[in-house]
Design a protein around this motif. Structure first.
Motif, PDB file in Angstrom:
ATOM      1  N   MET A 167       0.970  -1.229  -0.065  1.00  0.00           N
ATOM      2  CA  MET A 167       0.068   0.198  -0.023  1.00  0.00           C
ATOM      3  C   MET A 167       0.816   1.174   0.136  1.00  0.00           C
ATOM      4  O   MET A 167       1.830   1.389   0.824  1.00  0.00           O
ATOM      5  CB  MET A 167      -0.848   0.090   1.166  1.00  0.00           C
ATOM      6  N   SER A 168       0.809   2.094  -1.024  1.00  0.00           N
ATOM      7  CA  SER A 168       1.488   3.189  -0.859  1.00  0.00           C
ATOM      8  C   SER A 168       0.597   4.466  -1.046  1.00  0.00           C
ATOM      9  O   SER A 168      -0.872   4.476  -1.162  1.00  0.00           O
ATOM     10  CB  SER A 168       2.218   3.458  -2.094  1.00  0.00           C
ATOM     11  N   SER A 169       0.987   5.844  -0.661  1.00  0.00           N
ATOM     12  CA  SER A 169       0.412   7.080  -0.483  1.00  0.00           C
ATOM     13  C   SER A 169      -0.706   6.829   0.340  1.00  0.00           C
ATOM     14  O   SER A 169      -2.051   7.386  -0.228  1.00  0.00           O
ATOM     15  CB  SER A 169      -0.104   7.324  -2.104  1.00  0.00           C
ATOM     16  N   LEU A 170      -0.616   6.302   1.379  1.00  0.00           N
ATOM     17  CA  LEU A 170      -1.700   5.996   2.349  1.00  0.00           C
ATOM     18  C   LEU A 170      -2.547   7.339   2.773  1.00  0.00           C
ATOM     19  O   LEU A 170      -1.860   8.323   3.051  1.00  0.00           O
ATOM     20  CB  LEU A 170      -1.546   5.120   3.645  1.00  0.00           C
ATOM     21  N   LYS A 171      -3.618   7.166   2.834  1.00  0.00           N
ATOM     22  CA  LYS A 171      -4.598   8.378   3.243  1.00  0.00           C
ATOM     23  C   LYS A 171      -5.444   8.117   4.542  1.00  0.00           C
ATOM     24  O   LYS A 171      -5.285   6.555   4.889  1.00  0.00           O
ATOM     25  CB  LYS A 171      -5.687   8.530   2.188  1.00  0.00           C
ATOM     26  N   PRO A 172      -5.814   9.091   5.252  1.00  0.00           N
ATOM     27  CA  PRO A 172      -6.327   8.588   6.538  1.00  0.00           C
ATOM     28  C   PRO A 172      -7.779   7.763   6.288  1.00  0.00           C
ATOM     29  O   PRO A 172      -7.983   6.962   7.257  1.00  0.00           O
ATOM     30  CB  PRO A 172      -6.945   9.901   7.043  1.00  0.00           C
ATOM     31  N   GLU A 173      -8.342   7.925   5.036  1.00  0.00           N
ATOM     32  CA  GLU A 173      -9.664   7.034   4.899  1.00  0.00           C
ATOM     33  C   GLU A 173      -9.193   5.605   4.556  1.00  0.00           C
ATOM     34  O   GLU A 173     -10.030   4.721   4.393  1.00  0.00           O
ATOM     35  CB  GLU A 173     -10.281   7.478   3.648  1.00  0.00           C
ATOM     36  N   ASP A 174      -7.998   5.109   4.530  1.00  0.00           N
ATOM     37  CA  ASP A 174      -7.452   3.987   4.435  1.00  0.00           C
ATOM     38  C   ASP A 174      -7.525   3.174   5.756  1.00  0.00           C
ATOM     39  O   ASP A 174      -7.178   2.030   5.751  1.00  0.00           O
ATOM     40  CB  ASP A 174      -6.218   3.732   4.044  1.00  0.00           C
ATOM     41  N   THR A 175      -7.629   4.079   6.810  1.00  0.00           N
ATOM     42  CA  THR A 175      -7.488   3.383   8.164  1.00  0.00           C
ATOM     43  C   THR A 175      -8.705   2.367   8.314  1.00  0.00           C
ATOM     44  O   THR A 175      -9.974   2.564   7.910  1.00  0.00           O
ATOM     45  CB  THR A 175      -7.985   4.366   9.114  1.00  0.00           C
ATOM     46  N   ALA A 176      -8.395   1.158   8.703  1.00  0.00           N
ATOM     47  CA  ALA A 176      -9.210  -0.052   8.593  1.00  0.00           C
ATOM     48  C   ALA A 176      -8.790  -1.458   9.222  1.00  0.00           C
ATOM     49  O   ALA A 176      -7.320  -1.279   9.369  1.00  0.00           O
ATOM     50  CB  ALA A 176      -9.781  -0.465   7.302  1.00  0.00           C
ATOM     51  N   VAL A 177      -9.378  -2.182   9.540  1.00  0.00           N
ATOM     52  CA  VAL A 177      -8.770  -3.478   9.725  1.00  0.00           C
ATOM     53  C   VAL A 177      -8.769  -4.138   8.332  1.00  0.00           C
ATOM     54  O   VAL A 177      -9.845  -4.297   7.546  1.00  0.00           O
ATOM     55  CB  VAL A 177      -9.776  -4.301  10.653  1.00  0.00           C
ATOM     56  N   VAL A 221      -4.483  -1.166  10.373  1.00  0.00           N
ATOM     57  CA  VAL A 221      -3.767  -0.147   9.803  1.00  0.00           C
ATOM     58  C   VAL A 221      -4.466   1.116   9.950  1.00  0.00           C
ATOM     59  O   VAL A 221      -5.548   1.309   9.897  1.00  0.00           O
ATOM     60  CB  VAL A 221      -3.965  -0.256   8.290  1.00  0.00           C
ATOM     61  N   THR A 222      -3.603   2.074  10.614  1.00  0.00           N
ATOM     62  CA  THR A 222      -4.120   3.374  10.940  1.00  0.00           C
ATOM     63  C   THR A 222      -3.377   4.434  10.358  1.00  0.00           C
ATOM     64  O   THR A 222      -2.137   4.449  10.448  1.00  0.00           O
ATOM     65  CB  THR A 222      -4.214   3.660  12.708  1.00  0.00           C
ATOM     66  N   VAL A 223      -3.864   5.421   9.725  1.00  0.00           N
ATOM     67  CA  VAL A 223      -3.236   6.280   8.918  1.00  0.00           C
ATOM     68  C   VAL A 223      -3.546   7.787   9.504  1.00  0.00           C
ATOM     69  O   VAL A 223      -4.922   8.243   9.436  1.00  0.00           O
ATOM     70  CB  VAL A 223      -3.654   6.267   7.511  1.00  0.00           C
ATOM     71  N   SER A 224      -2.593   8.281  10.068  1.00  0.00           N
ATOM     72  CA  SER A 224      -2.716   9.782  10.668  1.00  0.00           C
ATOM     73  C   SER A 224      -2.501  10.796   9.784  1.00  0.00           C
ATOM     74  O   SER A 224      -1.867  10.625   8.841  1.00  0.00           O
ATOM     75  CB  SER A 224      -1.846   9.860  11.735  1.00  0.00           C
ATOM     76  N   SER A 225      -3.238  11.977   9.784  1.00  0.00           N
ATOM     77  CA  SER A 225      -3.238  12.868   8.865  1.00  0.00           C
ATOM     78  C   SER A 225      -2.071  14.000   9.308  1.00  0.00           C
ATOM     79  O   SER A 225      -1.706  13.919  10.358  1.00  0.00           O
ATOM     80  CB  SER A 225      -4.409  13.703   8.881  1.00  0.00           C
TER      81      SER A 225
END
Length: 119
Positions: free
Chosen positions: A83-93, A115-119
């Motif tokens: 996964m690249s260029s991760l976004k906060p909306e990619d936060t999920a199990v 997976v938790t993506v912080s802004s």
């Protein structure tokens, strides 16, 4: 029976990359199609990507094409999700799954990795 165990999740910042792994035991993954799904808080589980038993065909959710790449390694009996260029909306199990190629539904599931993506 196929037992699946995901790993590689964690807390990252927006724009980072992450690689998830799915290790299988019980049976060789060579006989199964593999998939990745995810479930965000308060939302239904959604399809992320899948790869055919042969590895010749890979499918992605339209919204994730170009950022996510799924692969499999038969020798390691494992599947991966880059996964690249991760976004906060990619936060999920994120869940790994397997199915018999002639069937529609994925019947073997892992426990998931957060997976938790912080802004």
């Amino acid at each position: 029976q196929v037992q699946l165990v995901e790993s590689g999740g964690g807390l990252v910042q927006a724009g980072d990359s992450l690689r998830l792994s799915c290790a299988a035991s019980g049976r060789a993954l060579a006989g199964y199609d593999m998939g990745w799904f995810r479930q965000a808080p308060g939302k239904e589980r959604e399809f992320v990507a899948s790869v055919s038993r042969s590895g010749a065909n890979t499918y992605y959710a339209d919204s994730l094409k170009g950022r996510f790449t799924m692969s499999r390694d038969l020798a390691k009996n494992a599947a991966f999700l880059e996964m690249s260029s991760l976004k906060p909306e990619d936060t999920a199990v994120y869940f790994c799954a397997a199915k018999i190629p002639t069937q529609i539904e994925f019947v073997f599931w892992g426990q998931g990795t957060q997976v938790t993506v912080s802004s």
